[in-house]
Design a protein around this motif. Structure first.
Motif, PDB file in Angstrom:
ATOM      1  N   ILE A 156      46.473  23.700  25.746  1.00  0.00           N
ATOM      2  CA  ILE A 156      45.159  23.829  25.110  1.00  0.00           C
ATOM      3  C   ILE A 156      44.089  24.168  26.142  1.00  0.00           C
ATOM      4  O   ILE A 156      43.246  25.036  25.923  1.00  0.00           O
ATOM      5  N   VAL A 157      44.153  23.494  27.292  1.00  0.00           N
ATOM      6  CA  VAL A 157      43.168  23.737  28.349  1.00  0.00           C
ATOM      7  C   VAL A 157      43.251  25.187  28.819  1.00  0.00           C
ATOM      8  O   VAL A 157      42.235  25.866  28.988  1.00  0.00           O
ATOM      9  N   GLU A 158      44.479  25.681  28.995  1.00  0.00           N
ATOM     10  CA  GLU A 158      44.650  27.071  29.420  1.00  0.00           C
ATOM     11  C   GLU A 158      44.157  28.039  28.357  1.00  0.00           C
ATOM     12  O   GLU A 158      43.524  29.057  28.682  1.00  0.00           O
ATOM     13  N   ALA A 159      44.428  27.744  27.086  1.00  0.00           N
ATOM     14  CA  ALA A 159      43.984  28.629  26.009  1.00  0.00           C
ATOM     15  C   ALA A 159      42.459  28.729  25.976  1.00  0.00           C
ATOM     16  O   ALA A 159      41.899  29.824  25.891  1.00  0.00           O
ATOM     17  N   LEU A 160      41.806  27.587  26.082  1.00  0.00           N
ATOM     18  CA  LEU A 160      40.341  27.602  26.080  1.00  0.00           C
ATOM     19  C   LEU A 160      39.795  28.318  27.308  1.00  0.00           C
ATOM     20  O   LEU A 160      38.813  29.066  27.222  1.00  0.00           O
ATOM     21  N   THR A 161      40.445  28.103  28.449  1.00  0.00           N
ATOM     22  CA  THR A 161      39.995  28.754  29.682  1.00  0.00           C
ATOM     23  C   THR A 161      40.143  30.263  29.592  1.00  0.00           C
ATOM     24  O   THR A 161      39.215  31.014  29.915  1.00  0.00           O
ATOM     25  N   LEU A 162      41.300  30.739  29.163  1.00  0.00           N
ATOM     26  CA  LEU A 162      41.493  32.190  29.120  1.00  0.00           C
ATOM     27  C   LEU A 162      40.630  32.844  28.062  1.00  0.00           C
ATOM     28  O   LEU A 162      40.131  33.955  28.262  1.00  0.00           O
ATOM     29  N   LEU A 163      40.390  32.166  26.935  1.00  0.00           N
ATOM     30  CA  LEU A 163      39.505  32.731  25.923  1.00  0.00           C
ATOM     31  C   LEU A 163      38.067  32.817  26.439  1.00  0.00           C
ATOM     32  O   LEU A 163      37.377  33.819  26.223  1.00  0.00           O
ATOM     33  N   ASN A 164      37.627  31.791  27.151  1.00  0.00           N
ATOM     34  CA  ASN A 164      36.280  31.804  27.710  1.00  0.00           C
ATOM     35  C   ASN A 164      36.151  32.861  28.807  1.00  0.00           C
ATOM     36  O   ASN A 164      35.150  33.577  28.870  1.00  0.00           O
ATOM     37  N   ASN A 165      37.157  32.961  29.674  1.00  0.00           N
ATOM     38  CA  ASN A 165      37.126  33.983  30.729  1.00  0.00           C
ATOM     39  C   ASN A 165      37.064  35.381  30.126  1.00  0.00           C
ATOM     40  O   ASN A 165      36.317  36.238  30.598  1.00  0.00           O
ATOM     41  N   HIS A 166      37.846  35.616  29.068  1.00  0.00           N
ATOM     42  CA  HIS A 166      37.837  36.931  28.428  1.00  0.00           C
ATOM     43  C   HIS A 166      36.491  37.208  27.758  1.00  0.00           C
ATOM     44  O   HIS A 166      35.992  38.332  27.786  1.00  0.00           O
ATOM     45  N   LYS A 167      35.903  36.162  27.182  1.00  0.00           N
ATOM     46  CA  LYS A 167      34.613  36.330  26.526  1.00  0.00           C
ATOM     47  C   LYS A 167      33.518  36.658  27.531  1.00  0.00           C
ATOM     48  O   LYS A 167      32.682  37.526  27.296  1.00  0.00           O
ATOM     49  N   LEU A 168      33.538  35.967  28.685  1.00  0.00           N
ATOM     50  CA  LEU A 168      32.496  36.187  29.698  1.00  0.00           C
ATOM     51  C   LEU A 168      32.704  37.467  30.492  1.00  0.00           C
ATOM     52  O   LEU A 168      31.737  38.142  30.846  1.00  0.00           O
ATOM     53  N   HIS A 169      33.949  37.795  30.805  1.00  0.00           N
ATOM     54  CA  HIS A 169      34.245  38.971  31.647  1.00  0.00           C
ATOM     55  C   HIS A 169      35.414  39.757  31.053  1.00  0.00           C
ATOM     56  O   HIS A 169      36.518  39.764  31.603  1.00  0.00           O
TER      57      HIS A 169
END
Length: 130
Positions: A72-85
């Motif tokens: 879950i932590v990785e999913a949220l991290t990668l979704l946020n990273n993709h959203k920001l950059h």
């Protein structure tokens, strides 16, 4: 501990040995049947695991996941990273970084969009009049 019992155990019975030599046993496995898949599952090979990129929860974070899966932590991290950059964190880079299939990453990016919490400035809030 009785010597006559030990002697009886060790002694061979010649009459029984001759009978045993005359016995011929032929053994065959029953023909293999294909199961309909509703019964037992065959044991699968051991899944490959990978270490996760740990988040801020420390001891509560999942330490290992199967390849092709994310925490879950990785999913949220990668979704946020993709959203920001999005130009840096492309689907291909995410798939390589987290050992995922590209089609799964594309589906993840298409259907799971993290929301943004916005706070409105205090002066624009209107008081509710009773």
């Amino acid at each position: 501990d009785q010597p006559e019992v030990k002697e009886e155990i060790i002694r061979k019975n010649e009459r029984l040995l001759t009978f045993l030599k005359d016995v011929y046993v032929e053994s065959r496995d029953p023909p293999a049947r294909v199961k309909d898949g509703g019964g037992e599952r065959l044991p699968c090979k051991q899944e490959e695991k990978r270490l996760t990129k740990l988040g801020h929860l420390g001891a509560l974070d999942v330490k290992k996941v199967s390849k092709g899966k994310i925490s879950i932590v990785e999913a949220l991290t990668l979704l946020n990273n993709h959203k920001l950059h999005p130009q840096i964190w492309t689907a291909e880079k995410i798939a390589a970084e987290y050992s995922l299939e590209l089609k799964d990453v594309n589906s993840l990016l298409e259907f799971f969009i993290p929301f943004t919490v916005q706070e409105f400035p205090k002066e624009t809030k209107k008081a509710i009049k009773s």
